[in-house]
Write a protein that holds these residues in place. Structure first.
Motif, PDB file in Angstrom:
ATOM      1  N   ALA A 504       0.842  -1.194   0.000  1.00  0.00           N
ATOM      2  CA  ALA A 504       0.000   0.000   0.000  1.00  0.00           C
ATOM      3  C   ALA A 504       0.875   1.242   0.000  1.00  0.00           C
ATOM      4  N   TYR A 505       0.441   2.246  -0.738  1.00  0.00           N
ATOM      5  CA  TYR A 505       1.190   3.494  -0.743  1.00  0.00           C
ATOM      6  C   TYR A 505       1.163   4.106   0.645  1.00  0.00           C
ATOM      7  N   GLY A 506       2.330   4.520   1.137  1.00  0.00           N
ATOM      8  CA  GLY A 506       2.424   4.994   2.515  1.00  0.00           C
ATOM      9  C   GLY A 506       2.959   6.397   2.635  1.00  0.00           C
ATOM     10  N   ASN A 507       2.606   7.013   3.744  1.00  0.00           N
ATOM     11  CA  ASN A 507       3.138   8.318   4.119  1.00  0.00           C
ATOM     12  C   ASN A 507       3.817   8.116   5.464  1.00  0.00           C
ATOM     13  N   GLY A 508       5.136   7.911   5.437  1.00  0.00           N
ATOM     14  CA  GLY A 508       5.818   7.506   6.651  1.00  0.00           C
ATOM     15  C   GLY A 508       5.485   6.065   6.953  1.00  0.00           C
ATOM     16  N   GLU A 509       4.954   5.834   8.134  1.00  0.00           N
ATOM     17  CA  GLU A 509       4.623   4.474   8.545  1.00  0.00           C
ATOM     18  C   GLU A 509       3.180   4.108   8.219  1.00  0.00           C
ATOM     19  N   GLU A 510       2.343   5.106   7.886  1.00  0.00           N
ATOM     20  CA  GLU A 510       0.922   4.838   7.710  1.00  0.00           C
ATOM     21  C   GLU A 510       0.569   4.723   6.227  1.00  0.00           C
ATOM     22  N   PRO A 511      -0.223   3.721   5.854  1.00  0.00           N
ATOM     23  CA  PRO A 511      -0.672   3.639   4.458  1.00  0.00           C
ATOM     24  C   PRO A 511      -1.676   4.740   4.153  1.00  0.00           C
ATOM     25  N   LEU A 512      -1.617   5.271   2.960  1.00  0.00           N
ATOM     26  CA  LEU A 512      -2.575   6.294   2.548  1.00  0.00           C
ATOM     27  C   LEU A 512      -3.915   5.689   2.174  1.00  0.00           C
ATOM     28  N   GLY A 513      -3.921   4.402   1.898  1.00  0.00           N
ATOM     29  CA  GLY A 513      -5.185   3.726   1.651  1.00  0.00           C
ATOM     30  C   GLY A 513      -5.745   3.949   0.269  1.00  0.00           C
ATOM     31  N   TYR A 514      -6.987   4.415   0.204  1.00  0.00           N
ATOM     32  CA  TYR A 514      -7.741   4.476  -1.044  1.00  0.00           C
ATOM     33  C   TYR A 514      -7.664   5.869  -1.670  1.00  0.00           C
ATOM     34  N   TYR A 515      -7.989   5.928  -2.940  1.00  0.00           N
ATOM     35  CA  TYR A 515      -8.240   7.216  -3.578  1.00  0.00           C
ATOM     36  C   TYR A 515      -9.621   7.148  -4.223  1.00  0.00           C
ATOM     37  N   ALA A 516     -10.210   8.325  -4.420  1.00  0.00           N
ATOM     38  CA  ALA A 516     -11.582   8.403  -4.922  1.00  0.00           C
ATOM     39  C   ALA A 516     -11.585   8.783  -6.396  1.00  0.00           C
ATOM     40  N   THR A 517     -12.475   8.162  -7.125  1.00  0.00           N
ATOM     41  CA  THR A 517     -12.638   8.471  -8.542  1.00  0.00           C
ATOM     42  C   THR A 517     -14.120   8.402  -8.889  1.00  0.00           C
ATOM     43  N   ASP A 518     -14.485   8.877 -10.072  1.00  0.00           N
ATOM     44  CA  ASP A 518     -15.880   8.858 -10.545  1.00  0.00           C
ATOM     45  C   ASP A 518     -16.833   9.540  -9.569  1.00  0.00           C
ATOM     46  N   TYR A 519     -16.399  10.675  -9.008  1.00  0.00           N
ATOM     47  CA  TYR A 519     -17.220  11.417  -8.040  1.00  0.00           C
ATOM     48  C   TYR A 519     -18.330  12.168  -8.777  1.00  0.00           C
ATOM     49  N   ARG A 520     -19.569  12.059  -8.288  1.00  0.00           N
ATOM     50  CA  ARG A 520     -20.679  12.771  -8.927  1.00  0.00           C
ATOM     51  C   ARG A 520     -21.829  12.962  -7.934  1.00  0.00           C
TER      52      ARG A 520
END
Length: 537
Positions: A504-520
């Motif tokens: 998982a993509y991380g920022n330091g020790e914490e994963p950034l988790g999900y990203y949002a797409t197709d917002y409406r």
């Protein structure tokens, strides 16, 4: 007198007409005012419902997806959101909810992808609803179509010395341009700027001996350690590497040889016999984990007492039989048996046994056409799989395999054609104090983490073929692959983490988790809420 009477009658009629007109105008004005009040009320209700939906969407994002690898609360359930008094305004019956469900394709839930609906409601007659929809996608690495693992503590000299790149001889494309968290992914990742610069110069130089400077063909990306092609240079072959070259490794597991070795060791002990091969299979099924190794992956009862030995891993031949000679196995027996199956050797160091000369090597080189014959599923799409190769690999063309390939050795392609790979390939050969295994015979030192002696060996990435083939970064295929790895139970680190956390993509020790797409935003109820009953329905 009669004229006067007639005059008084006309005045009465005129007065009545004026009274009627005044009444009509009054009623019209009243109705207009009522309509405006109603429209104003509906507007305020719609506005409040929309704000409540936005609040619910923010709560869903923060509570279920941000900095998380998996949602906290149950899917396919309507979750109520508590609004602050300042958010509810004048509407005591303002409510907010959210609902999320796994994305479904081909009748199966798609790992790491959730459809989310946020609902804002003003309870009146009739109720006023507003909806927000988005797709939450788990952001995973490795982060480029081709990655050469590099230890974080390597010096620039070590990083450069441990990487060799042989570029394709034609216009093959390596496409890393898939946006994750707003960043465009690079075509390749290496461990240091010096390796990036040497890679670019090797691409431009090709088969000529002409000296070139990477600065004449590349431009830096502001705020990132990425070099991209200078499109203003004619016939710049570096432009075939869409997304450029990144001078660092995204994932911690590909920067830490000990973490990498621990995970691979856990994985090979978690797999069943149907997933372990002693040579590259001629064909593969879609959506499977395949582990290719010259060594047996499990303990063995060598003395027949019904108890597995604790002596570690045993050699196997290419028929899957453990190579034993009584209670003791010597290196010559292993060499003889494996040599009989025609394994290719390299890096000569002669080994004499029983009147014959053999070549001792650190890793087996597996050869394959690259065509694994993976057929798409009923939905016409090919699921991402996982291929782990304990040794070097040489493909005759771009592998027809989607997902994640980890090569514990050199990655080489000798042919071209029109193949296409979608996913990510990582070269990460391992060394340790007891490496190569069994006194220098074959394999990687996968158990080096036990003695804290792991390091990444030199990586050779040679894709000297070409044609119209391509390597493409594909997050969808990688999500499929990571789901398969998680299902094995394999993990590494402290605490022991599965692939979905390690990648998982991380920022330091914490994963950034999900990203949002197709917002409406929507005035109509989303289809994912079909069959879901809201409290005031």
């Amino acid at each position: 007198m009669n004229g006067k009477a007639r005059q008084d009658g006309v005045a009465l009629v005129v007065t009545l007409v004026f009274l009627i007109v005044a009444l009509v105008l009054g009623l019209s004005s009243y109705q207009s005012t009522r309509l405006e009040e109603s429209m104003s009320g509906n507007y305020r209700a719609a506005k409040s419902a929309g704000m409540a939906a936005e609040y619910a969407a923010a709560e869903a994002w923060a509570g279920e997806f941000r900095d998380k690898v998996a949602p906290v609360r149950a899917a396919d359930t309507l979750h109520a959101v508590t609004l602050d008094a300042s958010d509810s305004g004048d509407y005591s019956h303002l409510s907010a909810y959210y609902f999320f469900t796994p994305l479904v394709s081909g009748g199966e839930d798609k790992f790491g992808r959730y459809q989310v609906a946020a609902i804002g409601e003003v309870t009146q007659d009739p109720p006023v609803y507003r909806y927000i929809e988005f797709l939450a996608v788990l952001a995973l690495g490795p982060g480029a179509p081709l990655v050469a693992a590099s230890a974080e503590d390597e010096t620039a000299e070590e990083c450069l010395a441990k990487f060799s790149f042989d570029p394709p001889s034609s216009n093959m494309e390596i496409v890393g341009e898939e946006e994750v968290f707003g960043n465009i992914k690079a075509a390749m990742q290496v461990g240091c700027p010096e390796a990036s610069e040497a890679l670019i110069e090797s691409i431009i130089q090709g088969n000529s001996n002409t000296s070139v400077d990477h600065e004449d063909y590349s431009d830096p990306v502001d705020g990132q350690d990425i070099l991209v092609c200078d499109a203003g240079v004619n016939n710049n072959r570096f432009c075939n590497y869409q997304g450029g070259v990144q001078s660092s490794i995204d994932m911690e597991i590909f920067k830490s040889p000990s973490l990498m070795a621990e995970y691979i060791d856990s994985l090979r002990n978690s797999l069943g016999e149907g997933n372990v091969y002693n040579d590259l299979p001629g064909s593969l099924e879609e959506g499977e984990v395949t582990f290719v190794t010259p060594t047996d992956l499990r303990s063995f009862d060598s003395d027949g007492d019904g108890v597995d030995d604790d002596e570690g891993y045993f050699w196997v031949d290419y028929s899957g039989s453990v190579i034993l000679d009584g209670s003791e196995v010597n290196d010559g027996d292993r060499l003889q048996r494996i040599d009989d199956f025609g394994v290719e050797y390299s890096e000569s160091e002669n080994y004499e046994y029983d009147g014959s000369t053999y070549t001792k090597v650190s890793r087996v080189t597996y050869s394959h056409s690259g065509n694994f014959g993976v057929d798409p599923g009923d939905d016409g799409e090919t699921k991402g799989g996982v291929l782990i190769i304990d040794g070097n690999v040489e493909f005759a063309g771009v592998p027809s395999f989607d997902g994640l390939i980890i090569v514990l050795g050199d990655y080489q392609v000798t042919g071209g054609g029109g193949g296409e790979f979608n996913g990510s390939i990582v070269s990460s050969p391992l060394l340790g104090d007891n490496s190569p295994q069994f006194d220098g015979l074959f394999g990687n030192s996968i158990d080096c983490y036990l003695s804290n002696s792991c390091q990444f060996d030199k990586k050779v990435v040679a894709i000297g073929g070409g044609g119209s083939s391509s390597y493409n970064y594909d997050l969808e295929k990688l999500l499929d692959a990571v789901n398969l790895l998680d299902a094995t139970g394999a993990c590494a680190g402290d605490p022991c983490e599965k692939a979905s956390s390690l990648l998982a993509y991380g920022n330091g020790e914490e994963p950034l988790g999900y990203y949002a797409t197709d917002y409406r935003q929507s005035f109509s109820r989303p289809t994912i809420l079909d069959g879901v009953t809201l409290p005031n329905d």
